[in-house]
Scaffold this motif. Structure first.
Motif, PDB file in Angstrom:
ATOM      1  N   GLN A   1      61.052  -9.035  20.116  1.00 33.21           N
ATOM      2  CA  GLN A   1      59.978  -9.148  21.099  1.00 33.21           C
ATOM      3  C   GLN A   1      60.401 -10.027  22.276  1.00 33.21           C
ATOM      4  O   GLN A   1      60.193  -9.669  23.442  1.00 33.21           O
ATOM      5  N   LYS A   2      61.018 -11.169  22.008  1.00 28.85           N
ATOM      6  CA  LYS A   2      61.466 -12.054  23.082  1.00 28.85           C
ATOM      7  C   LYS A   2      62.624 -11.434  23.867  1.00 28.85           C
ATOM      8  O   LYS A   2      62.730 -11.589  25.085  1.00 28.85           O
TER       9      LYS A   2
ATOM     10  N   GLN B   1      61.309  -9.161  26.455  1.00 26.12           N
ATOM     11  CA  GLN B   1      60.791  -9.852  27.630  1.00 26.12           C
ATOM     12  C   GLN B   1      61.919 -10.193  28.610  1.00 26.12           C
ATOM     13  O   GLN B   1      61.762 -10.028  29.824  1.00 26.12           O
ATOM     14  N   PHE B   2      63.051 -10.663  28.109  1.00 28.23           N
ATOM     15  CA  PHE B   2      64.195 -10.949  28.980  1.00 28.23           C
ATOM     16  C   PHE B   2      64.738  -9.671  29.612  1.00 28.23           C
ATOM     17  O   PHE B   2      65.136  -9.658  30.784  1.00 28.23           O
ATOM     18  N   GLN B   3      64.743  -8.593  28.840  1.00 24.23           N
ATOM     19  CA  GLN B   3      65.245  -7.330  29.394  1.00 24.23           C
ATOM     20  C   GLN B   3      64.342  -6.838  30.514  1.00 24.23           C
ATOM     21  O   GLN B   3      64.814  -6.368  31.557  1.00 24.23           O
ATOM     22  N   SER B   4      63.038  -6.991  30.324  1.00 20.95           N
ATOM     23  CA  SER B   4      62.101  -6.569  31.348  1.00 20.95           C
ATOM     24  C   SER B   4      62.192  -7.442  32.592  1.00 20.95           C
ATOM     25  O   SER B   4      62.062  -6.954  33.718  1.00 20.95           O
ATOM     26  N   ALA B   5      62.451  -8.749  32.409  1.00 19.80           N
ATOM     27  CA  ALA B   5      62.452  -9.679  33.540  1.00 19.80           C
ATOM     28  C   ALA B   5      63.752  -9.654  34.330  1.00 19.80           C
ATOM     29  O   ALA B   5      63.741  -9.602  35.567  1.00 19.80           O
ATOM     30  N   VAL B   6      64.899  -9.686  33.624  1.00 23.67           N
ATOM     31  CA  VAL B   6      66.185  -9.820  34.339  1.00 23.67           C
ATOM     32  C   VAL B   6      67.232  -8.804  33.881  1.00 23.67           C
ATOM     33  O   VAL B   6      68.399  -8.889  34.283  1.00 23.67           O
TER      34      VAL B   6
ATOM     35  N   GLN C   1      51.854 -18.601  13.897  1.00 25.83           N
ATOM     36  CA  GLN C   1      52.124 -17.717  15.021  1.00 25.83           C
ATOM     37  C   GLN C   1      51.143 -16.552  15.003  1.00 25.83           C
ATOM     38  O   GLN C   1      50.563 -16.227  13.970  1.00 25.83           O
ATOM     39  N   GLY C   2      50.979 -15.936  16.171  1.00 25.23           N
ATOM     40  CA  GLY C   2      50.097 -14.790  16.284  1.00 25.23           C
ATOM     41  C   GLY C   2      50.890 -13.507  16.444  1.00 25.23           C
ATOM     42  O   GLY C   2      52.037 -13.503  16.894  1.00 25.23           O
ATOM     43  N   GLY C   3      50.251 -12.382  16.080  1.00 28.23           N
ATOM     44  CA  GLY C   3      50.895 -11.084  16.244  1.00 28.23           C
ATOM     45  C   GLY C   3      50.066  -9.985  15.623  1.00 28.23           C
ATOM     46  O   GLY C   3      49.173 -10.241  14.801  1.00 28.23           O
ATOM     47  N   ALA C   4      50.382  -8.744  16.004  1.00 29.02           N
ATOM     48  CA  ALA C   4      49.683  -7.599  15.438  1.00 29.02           C
ATOM     49  C   ALA C   4      50.044  -7.412  13.974  1.00 29.02           C
ATOM     50  O   ALA C   4      49.291  -6.821  13.196  1.00 29.02           O
ATOM     51  N   HIS C   5      51.207  -7.901  13.578  1.00 29.38           N
ATOM     52  CA  HIS C   5      51.649  -7.875  12.183  1.00 29.38           C
ATOM     53  C   HIS C   5      52.452  -9.149  11.945  1.00 29.38           C
ATOM     54  O   HIS C   5      52.559  -9.990  12.839  1.00 29.38           O
ATOM     55  N   VAL C   6      53.017  -9.313  10.751  1.00 30.42           N
ATOM     56  CA  VAL C   6      53.742 -10.545  10.423  1.00 30.42           C
ATOM     57  C   VAL C   6      54.835 -10.786  11.458  1.00 30.42           C
ATOM     58  O   VAL C   6      55.726  -9.964  11.635  1.00 30.42           O
ATOM     59  N   PRO C   7      54.782 -11.913  12.188  1.00 29.54           N
ATOM     60  CA  PRO C   7      55.790 -12.186  13.213  1.00 29.54           C
ATOM     61  C   PRO C   7      57.198 -12.224  12.624  1.00 29.54           C
ATOM     62  O   PRO C   7      57.428 -12.776  11.551  1.00 29.54           O
ATOM     63  N   GLU C   8      58.124 -11.615  13.355  1.00 28.34           N
ATOM     64  CA  GLU C   8      59.511 -11.558  12.898  1.00 28.34           C
ATOM     65  C   GLU C   8      60.075 -12.948  12.651  1.00 28.34           C
ATOM     66  O   GLU C   8      60.832 -13.171  11.697  1.00 28.34           O
ATOM     67  N   GLU C   9      59.711 -13.916  13.486  1.00 23.36           N
ATOM     68  CA  GLU C   9      60.249 -15.264  13.347  1.00 23.36           C
ATOM     69  C   GLU C   9      59.846 -15.894  12.012  1.00 23.36           C
ATOM     70  O   GLU C   9      60.649 -16.590  11.381  1.00 23.36           O
ATOM     71  N   LEU C  10      58.612 -15.663  11.561  1.00 24.62           N
ATOM     72  CA  LEU C  10      58.174 -16.244  10.298  1.00 24.62           C
ATOM     73  C   LEU C  10      58.921 -15.630   9.120  1.00 24.62           C
ATOM     74  O   LEU C  10      59.309 -16.334   8.181  1.00 24.62           O
TER      75      LEU C  10
END
Length: 257
Positions: free
Chosen positions: A57-58, A61-66, A111-120
């Motif tokens: 997910q993060k 975001q970097f791919q979309s921004a730069v 953490q928040g998310g539509a499902h279990v966050p990958e980081e957790l």
């Protein structure tokens, strides 16, 4: 602790870009600081440095921004886990549910998310401890809430041991103080005292020591049963009651059969 949070200062020093902004003052809340990189060059530099450990997910975001993109799966390491706990984790104390006056220790990451966050999920896999719970509904939250939790003093000790080399002083001292309080408590009695566990008499007042008239012989795996595991007086009375009940139900005809 006032001033710029140590975790933000350490992050900025590690990536060598951006700045720490703040504080943002909101009544009833602690001053809020944030690290921010506002130029394309800085965002690209930071993304290139931390990208191998970022969630999908993060990375998106970097791919979309730069326009940054990665093909390898996110890395997982103990230093990464310590960074996540440093930024979003906590160690706290709570009141024991069944023993008044006792405290238990809990380590958690939310953490928040539509499902279990990958980081957790990655964090739990790296440290090998705890459980992810959720989803929960939380006021003012834009997404369902998930929480990794560890509620056992031995487990929290192990977690701190694993993460300590990379933890900042704030989270390290927070964990030390919580564990010191729990470790300093008297040994917690096992079981519920009102249920007769680990007592000299059963709940009906029979003394365990005098109730046993012959040594206990295991019929299973050869494990010696504690004397207070079973009251033989109660067992004999229950057996007599069952025999009387069977005779009453069967009647005279039961003996003929």
């Amino acid at each position: 602790m006032g001033g710029v949070p140590e975790v933000l200062s350490r992050f900025r020093a590690a990536v060598g870009a951006g700045r720490v902004a703040g504080p943002k003052l909101v009544e009833g809340r602690q001053p809020l600081y944030r690290w921010v990189a506002s130029s394309r060059a800085d965002v690209t530099k930071v993304g290139s440095l931390i990208g191998p450990w970022l969630s999908r997910q993060k990375r998106a975001q970097f791919q979309s921004a730069v326009g940054l993109a990665w093909t390898a799966v996110p890395r997982a390491s103990m230093s990464w886990a310590a960074g996540l706990f440093d930024a979003e984790g906590s160690t706290s104390l709570g009141d024991h549910r069944s023993h008044r006056g006792y405290k238990y220790v809990e380590a958690a990451i939310t953490q928040g998310g539509a499902h279990v966050p990958e980081e957790l999920a990655r964090f739990m896999a790296v440290v090998g401890l705890g459980t992810v719970y959720g989803p929960y509904e939380q006021e003012d939250a834009n997404e369902p809430i998930y929480r990794w939790r560890l509620q056992h003093a031995d487990g929290v000790h192990r977690l701190v041991h694993l993460l300590q080399p990379w933890l900042g002083s704030v989270k390290r001292v927070q964990a030390w103080n919580a564990l010191a309080l729990v470790d300093g408590q008297p040994i917690l009695p096992r079981g519920r005292v009102e249920w007769g566990s680990h007592k000299s008499h059963c709940v009906h007042g029979h003394e365990y020591a005098s109730a046993r008239v012959r040594p206990y012989v295991s019929r299973g795996a050869g494990i010696q049963r504690r004397d207070n595991k079973q009251c033989l007086v109660c067992s004999r009375e229950q057996a007599r009651a069952r025999r009387r009940a069977n005779k009453t139900i069967g009647g005279p005809q039961a003996a003929d059969r």
